[in-house]
Design a protein around this motif. Structure first.
Motif, PDB file in Angstrom:
ATOM      1  N   LEU A  58       8.351  -4.052   7.933  1.00 47.38           N
ATOM      2  CA  LEU A  58       7.318  -4.632   7.085  1.00 47.38           C
ATOM      3  C   LEU A  58       7.330  -6.153   7.152  1.00 47.38           C
ATOM      4  CD1 LEU A  58       7.552  -2.241   3.999  1.00 47.38           C
ATOM      5  CD2 LEU A  58       6.028  -2.119   5.964  1.00 47.38           C
ATOM      6  N   PHE A  59       8.475  -6.780   6.861  1.00 44.17           N
ATOM      7  CA  PHE A  59       8.523  -8.242   6.817  1.00 44.17           C
ATOM      8  C   PHE A  59       8.372  -8.869   8.202  1.00 44.17           C
ATOM      9  CE2 PHE A  59       9.682  -9.162   2.434  1.00 44.17           C
ATOM     10  CZ  PHE A  59       9.336 -10.497   2.332  1.00 44.17           C
ATOM     11  N   LEU A  60       9.216  -8.476   9.166  1.00 46.08           N
ATOM     12  CA  LEU A  60       9.208  -9.127  10.467  1.00 46.08           C
ATOM     13  C   LEU A  60       8.029  -8.684  11.334  1.00 46.08           C
ATOM     14  CD1 LEU A  60      12.970  -9.259  11.546  1.00 46.08           C
ATOM     15  CD2 LEU A  60      11.528 -11.122  10.736  1.00 46.08           C
ATOM     16  N   ASN A  61       7.786  -7.367  11.378  1.00 48.46           N
ATOM     17  CA  ASN A  61       6.775  -6.852  12.301  1.00 48.46           C
ATOM     18  C   ASN A  61       5.398  -6.673  11.668  1.00 48.46           C
ATOM     19  OD1 ASN A  61       8.936  -6.695  14.009  1.00 48.46           O
ATOM     20  ND2 ASN A  61       9.095  -4.467  13.979  1.00 48.46           N
ATOM     21  N   ASP A  62       5.336  -6.653  10.333  1.00 48.61           N
ATOM     22  CA  ASP A  62       4.082  -6.428   9.615  1.00 48.61           C
ATOM     23  C   ASP A  62       3.390  -5.156  10.104  1.00 48.61           C
ATOM     24  OD1 ASP A  62       2.421  -7.260   7.548  1.00 48.61           O
ATOM     25  OD2 ASP A  62       1.052  -8.317   8.886  1.00 48.61           O
ATOM     26  N   ASP A  63       4.187  -4.089  10.250  1.00 47.70           N
ATOM     27  CA  ASP A  63       3.661  -2.853  10.815  1.00 47.70           C
ATOM     28  C   ASP A  63       2.609  -2.192   9.927  1.00 47.70           C
ATOM     29  OD1 ASP A  63       5.181  -3.042  13.081  1.00 47.70           O
ATOM     30  OD2 ASP A  63       6.753  -1.659  12.416  1.00 47.70           O
ATOM     31  N   LEU A  64       2.757  -2.280   8.602  1.00 52.60           N
ATOM     32  CA  LEU A  64       1.809  -1.601   7.725  1.00 52.60           C
ATOM     33  C   LEU A  64       0.414  -2.202   7.850  1.00 52.60           C
ATOM     34  CD1 LEU A  64       1.159   0.456   5.555  1.00 52.60           C
ATOM     35  CD2 LEU A  64       1.976  -1.168   3.831  1.00 52.60           C
ATOM     36  N   ALA A  65       0.315  -3.513   7.764  1.00 52.56           N
ATOM     37  CA  ALA A  65      -0.993  -4.165   7.857  1.00 52.56           C
ATOM     38  C   ALA A  65      -1.606  -4.004   9.248  1.00 52.56           C
ATOM     39  CB  ALA A  65      -0.864  -5.645   7.508  1.00 52.56           C
ATOM     40  N   SER A  66      -0.760  -3.801  10.254  1.00 54.92           N
ATOM     41  CA  SER A  66      -1.242  -3.679  11.643  1.00 54.92           C
ATOM     42  C   SER A  66      -1.442  -2.234  12.073  1.00 54.92           C
ATOM     43  CB  SER A  66      -0.244  -4.360  12.588  1.00 54.92           C
ATOM     44  OG  SER A  66      -0.032  -5.706  12.228  1.00 54.92           O
ATOM     45  N   ALA A  67      -1.325  -1.285  11.122  1.00 54.75           N
ATOM     46  CA  ALA A  67      -1.505   0.148  11.410  1.00 54.75           C
ATOM     47  C   ALA A  67      -0.526   0.637  12.470  1.00 54.75           C
ATOM     48  CB  ALA A  67      -2.944   0.447  11.819  1.00 54.75           C
ATOM     49  N   ARG A  68       0.711   0.097  12.429  1.00 57.65           N
ATOM     50  CA  ARG A  68       1.768   0.573  13.324  1.00 57.65           C
ATOM     51  C   ARG A  68       2.867   1.320  12.581  1.00 57.65           C
ATOM     52  NH1 ARG A  68       1.406  -4.836  15.418  1.00 57.65           N
ATOM     53  NH2 ARG A  68       3.270  -5.324  14.214  1.00 57.65           N
ATOM     54  N   TYR A  69       2.810   1.332  11.258  1.00 60.78           N
ATOM     55  CA  TYR A  69       3.870   1.975  10.492  1.00 60.78           C
ATOM     56  C   TYR A  69       3.724   3.490  10.620  1.00 60.78           C
ATOM     57  CZ  TYR A  69       7.174   2.969   6.801  1.00 60.78           C
ATOM     58  OH  TYR A  69       8.253   3.431   6.101  1.00 60.78           O
ATOM     59  N   LEU A  70       4.855   4.167  10.928  1.00 59.81           N
ATOM     60  CA  LEU A  70       4.832   5.593  11.202  1.00 59.81           C
ATOM     61  C   LEU A  70       5.261   6.409   9.990  1.00 59.81           C
ATOM     62  CD1 LEU A  70       6.437   5.765  14.775  1.00 59.81           C
ATOM     63  CD2 LEU A  70       4.058   5.368  14.131  1.00 59.81           C
ATOM     64  N   VAL A  71       4.508   7.430   9.693  1.00 60.85           N
ATOM     65  CA  VAL A  71       4.883   8.454   8.718  1.00 60.85           C
ATOM     66  C   VAL A  71       4.741   9.792   9.428  1.00 60.85           C
ATOM     67  CG1 VAL A  71       4.302   9.602   6.556  1.00 60.85           C
ATOM     68  CG2 VAL A  71       4.187   7.103   6.713  1.00 60.85           C
ATOM     69  N   ASP A  72       5.831  10.545   9.476  1.00 59.43           N
ATOM     70  CA  ASP A  72       5.863  11.815  10.203  1.00 59.43           C
ATOM     71  C   ASP A  72       5.464  11.634  11.663  1.00 59.43           C
ATOM     72  OD1 ASP A  72       6.629  13.156   7.888  1.00 59.43           O
ATOM     73  OD2 ASP A  72       4.550  13.539   7.284  1.00 59.43           O
ATOM     74  N   GLY A  73       5.907  10.510  12.243  1.00 56.76           N
ATOM     75  CA  GLY A  73       5.686  10.284  13.666  1.00 56.76           C
ATOM     76  C   GLY A  73       4.321   9.781  14.045  1.00 56.76           C
ATOM     77  N   ARG A  74       3.445   9.534  13.068  1.00 55.41           N
ATOM     78  CA  ARG A  74       2.099   9.052  13.361  1.00 55.41           C
ATOM     79  C   ARG A  74       1.804   7.818  12.517  1.00 55.41           C
ATOM     80  NH1 ARG A  74      -1.995  13.343  11.970  1.00 55.41           N
ATOM     81  NH2 ARG A  74      -0.462  13.879  10.358  1.00 55.41           N
ATOM     82  N   PRO A  75       1.060   6.853  13.067  1.00 48.59           N
ATOM     83  CA  PRO A  75       0.778   5.631  12.304  1.00 48.59           C
ATOM     84  C   PRO A  75      -0.184   5.900  11.161  1.00 48.59           C
ATOM     85  CG  PRO A  75      -0.401   5.609  14.389  1.00 48.59           C
ATOM     86  CD  PRO A  75       0.500   6.809  14.435  1.00 48.59           C
ATOM     87  N   VAL A  76      -0.062   5.071  10.118  1.00 50.74           N
ATOM     88  CA  VAL A  76      -0.971   5.144   8.981  1.00 50.74           C
ATOM     89  C   VAL A  76      -1.771   3.850   8.914  1.00 50.74           C
ATOM     90  CG1 VAL A  76       0.503   6.705   7.673  1.00 50.74           C
ATOM     91  CG2 VAL A  76       0.758   4.239   7.368  1.00 50.74           C
ATOM     92  N   ALA A  77      -2.979   3.951   8.394  1.00 54.12           N
ATOM     93  CA  ALA A  77      -3.872   2.791   8.269  1.00 54.12           C
ATOM     94  C   ALA A  77      -4.368   2.693   6.837  1.00 54.12           C
ATOM     95  CB  ALA A  77      -5.052   2.912   9.231  1.00 54.12           C
ATOM     96  N   LEU A  78      -4.274   1.513   6.255  1.00 51.62           N
ATOM     97  CA  LEU A  78      -4.741   1.307   4.884  1.00 51.62           C
ATOM     98  C   LEU A  78      -6.242   1.512   4.760  1.00 51.62           C
ATOM     99  CD1 LEU A  78      -2.592  -1.852   4.064  1.00 51.62           C
ATOM    100  CD2 LEU A  78      -2.226   0.461   3.195  1.00 51.62           C
ATOM    101  N   THR A  79      -6.974   1.355   5.875  1.00 55.12           N
ATOM    102  CA  THR A  79      -8.430   1.553   5.833  1.00 55.12           C
ATOM    103  C   THR A  79      -8.805   3.010   5.591  1.00 55.12           C
ATOM    104  OG1 THR A  79      -8.349   1.688   8.257  1.00 55.12           O
ATOM    105  CG2 THR A  79      -8.982  -0.429   7.286  1.00 55.12           C
ATOM    106  N   ASP A  80      -7.852   3.937   5.734  1.00 57.46           N
ATOM    107  CA  ASP A  80      -8.139   5.344   5.466  1.00 57.46           C
ATOM    108  C   ASP A  80      -8.236   5.639   3.974  1.00 57.46           C
ATOM    109  OD1 ASP A  80      -8.205   5.948   8.150  1.00 57.46           O
ATOM    110  OD2 ASP A  80      -6.123   6.629   8.246  1.00 57.46           O
ATOM    111  N   ILE A  81      -7.664   4.769   3.137  1.00 57.91           N
ATOM    112  CA  ILE A  81      -7.687   4.998   1.687  1.00 57.91           C
ATOM    113  C   ILE A  81      -9.116   4.838   1.186  1.00 57.91           C
ATOM    114  CG2 ILE A  81      -6.801   4.242  -0.547  1.00 57.91           C
ATOM    115  CD1 ILE A  81      -4.352   3.125   0.896  1.00 57.91           C
ATOM    116  N   GLN A  82      -9.631   5.876   0.534  1.00 58.69           N
ATOM    117  CA  GLN A  82     -11.015   5.862   0.069  1.00 58.69           C
ATOM    118  C   GLN A  82     -11.146   5.840  -1.450  1.00 58.69           C
ATOM    119  OE1 GLN A  82     -13.638   5.454   2.216  1.00 58.69           O
ATOM    120  NE2 GLN A  82     -11.965   5.194   3.667  1.00 58.69           N
ATOM    121  N   VAL A  83     -10.035   5.964  -2.174  1.00 57.06           N
ATOM    122  CA  VAL A  83     -10.104   5.948  -3.639  1.00 57.06           C
ATOM    123  C   VAL A  83     -10.117   4.499  -4.123  1.00 57.06           C
ATOM    124  CG1 VAL A  83      -8.934   8.163  -3.816  1.00 57.06           C
ATOM    125  CG2 VAL A  83      -7.581   6.055  -3.864  1.00 57.06           C
TER     126      VAL A  83
END
Length: 592
Positions: free
Chosen positions: A450-475
């Motif tokens: 998170l801090f060094l690579n900024d994976d979450l904001a860059s849609a590189r953070y993996l959950v269950d082996g697949r990346p997640v993207a904050l843009t998918d949140i619709q609520v």
């Protein structure tokens, strides 16, 4: 015995696939260095406060070498030094005969020289000399052509720390307030302060900590409730309803595990939990376990699964609700954003809304904490965590104290040891002393991914082996920033509007990371700004937003609760009480 035999089994056997998506593969790549490198770095960390000597040296050489190659900057600094010296000598001569305007004023947050005694000779001369030096060193470490921004920040920070240590306010002979108190009390203030200092030094050397003055379940964390879930990492607390009817959609709160949950349930007058229950919300709160060496291999995904997902399942079982409003505070908010993005990716529609209180999802501008986060610092810190299995509470506290050394180190020592003023015992200060640890693996993942690579904001953070993207949140998303936050700067929190494609509400309130959140109605001096941005609305930069949005006097709690109530469904009968594992505040919050 091979070097790998010295590594704990959980580390040695860790599947490298769990570390995909980052530039680093720690700890696997360091197994070969576990015989000497990691123990050596861990040992050095005991003497450096877990600050990397290499990181400091790199910043120093970057700054000093570029300064040596910048004759214009050298000339500028020489001119400024000569001008400052002349102004100081003129001030010295002028104050010997009459009042004289001060050459430099301290910063607004610098309260060291506000007492009128500092305006008398020779203390006014001493304080002005110090402030002029501080001003010169700030110029010297900034705007040197070619220096990396991070190294410039580190150089400025180190210079400030060294100067703060020699401030005339820290010494008996050069502080008129201390001298006056010493004369009035015949030196007893210094004797009492020495006894306090000896006690603090003994506790620091022995690794023990003074117990918090206010105890959970006695003076704080008093909102009635029960434990409805307990696993190896977290308890789930359900609070008893106090209204005849409640909102149909329950609220799940996920606090940070860097702190104990009861910052949200302090004394009754300062309890956000009690306030929400009084407004008819069915409130559930995650209470994290204080991890030890045996928990070294708990990672971020363990916190997501055992903390958020299991709690979400339990809330639905208890209430029968199809959807849940979720709120995360600080690091808990970051984890909630990860969980919400993963749920949206997997078409899990159980969240009705997401509230993020002082929580970052983009770490490109993390504020002054970035001073302690680069590859060298993280590797050095990992060595210390590797040797003991967790990040110690003293290590975390030291970093936060350095960020505000005037308030939390030198000013406290002045009051505590020289002026014989005991610490005020408030619920927030008592909570702040009740620190927690963080598992080795989790904190390493947090810092690197998170801090060094900024994976979450860059849609590189993996959950269950697949990346997640904050843009998918619709609520709908609610984000809270606090104006003087040094942990999660509000402009960084504001970036959720750039990284989401849903309706986003942003509220900026007065105060800091903790005191800004604990802001019950009726507190004087509170104010906030609040807007909601539609998904298709144009982006407004934070500076323009702050200038254009009107300020509202009062606590932000009612504004958030009103937003939450719109998404909390109709009024229904409170769900029947479920099986209890014990009364709130539970077991984990009481563990040392």
């Amino acid at each position: 015995m091979s070097p790998s035999d010295t590594v704990p089994a959980g580390v040695r056997e860790r599947d490298a696939s769990a570390w995909q998506g980052t530039r680093h593969h720690y700890p696997e790549e360091n197994v070969a260095h576990a015989a000497l490198d990691l123990p050596l770095h861990a040992w050095l960390g005991r003497f450096t406060g877990n600050v990397s000597p290499a990181a400091l040296a790199l910043a120093w050489f970057d700054w000093s070498l570029h300064l040596m190659l910048s004759p214009d900057k050298q000339a500028e600094l020489a001119t400024h030094a000569a001008s400052a010296s002349l102004r100081w000598w003129q001030y010295c001569a002028g104050t010997a005969f009459a009042s004289q305007a001060a050459p430099v004023e301290p910063l607004a947050q610098d309260k060291r020289f506000v007492d009128p005694a500092w305006q008398t000779w020779p203390y006014n001369v001493l304080s002005q000399g110090f402030l002029l030096q501080q001003q010169w060193w700030h110029r010297a470490t900034r705007s040197v052509r070619g220096v990396s921004p991070h190294h410039a920040d580190v150089a400025t920070f180190v210079a400030r720390q060294l100067l703060d240590a020699v401030s005339p306010s820290n010494f008996v002979a050069t502080n008129p307030v201390v001298l006056e108190k010493t004369c009035a009390r015949g030196g007893m203030n210094l004797l009492s302060g020495a006894a306090r200092a000896a006690g603090d030094a003994w506790r620091a050397a022995s690794g023990s900590a003074a117990p918090p003055g206010l105890r959970p379940g006695h003076e704080v964390a008093l909102t009635p409730g029960r434990v409805v879930l307990r696993n190896r990492l977290a308890e789930l607390l359900r609070y008893d309803p106090v209204t005849p009817r409640v909102h149909a959609v329950p609220l799940l709160i996920v606090p940070a595990w860097i702190m104990k949950y009861y910052i949200l349930d302090l004394s009754p007058a300062n309890s956000l939990v009690r306030y929400l229950v009084g407004q008819g919300h069915s409130v559930y709160v995650v209470s994290w376990k204080n991890p030890g060496a045996a928990d070294r291999d708990l990672g971020l995904d363990d916190y997501r699964r055992l903390g958020i997902m299991e709690a979400l399942d339990a809330v639905q079982r208890e209430t029968g609700a199809r959807q849940v409003n979720a709120c995360g505070y600080c690091l808990g908010g970051t984890l909630l954003a990860i969980a919400a993005a993963a749920m949206a990716r997997d078409h899990d529609r159980r969240l009705a809304s997401v509230s993020l209180l002082a929580a970052q999802v983009d770490f490109t501008e993390p504020g002054e904490l970035s001073l302690f986060v680069d590859d060298s610092e993280v590797s050095f810190l990992e060595a210390g965590m590797w040797s003991q299995g967790y990040l110690d509470t003293h290590q975390m506290a030291g970093a936060f104290q350095l960020l505000r050394s005037n308030d939390l180190v030198w000013s406290r020592q002045l009051r505590h040891y020289l002026l014989d003023v005991p610490d005020r015992q408030t619920d927030l200060m008592s909570w702040n002393a009740d620190a927690t640890r963080m598992p080795y693996r989790m904190h390493s993942e947090y810092l690197r991914q998170l801090f060094l690579n900024d994976d979450l904001a860059s849609a590189r953070y993996l959950v269950d082996g697949r990346p997640v993207a904050l843009t998918d949140i619709q609520v709908p998303i609610f984000a809270l920033g606090t104006r003087t936050d040094h942990v999660a700067p509000w402009r960084s929190v504001y970036k959720i509007g750039l990284l989401s494609d849903t309706e986003t509400s942003f509220l900026l309130t007065s105060g800091g990371h903790n005191a800004g959140v604990v802001a019950p109605p009726g507190d004087a001096g509170r104010s906030y700004q609040f807007t909601t941005r539609a998904p298709d609305a144009p982006y407004i930069d934070p500076e323009r937003w702050q200038q254009e949005v009107p300020s509202v006097e009062g606590s932000w709690w009612p504004a958030w609760e009103a937003w939450l109530a719109q998404l909390a469904g109709p009024w229904v009968e409170p769900p029947p009480p479920a099986a209890s594992l014990g009364p709130a505040p539970g077991r984990y919050v009481l563990e040392p």
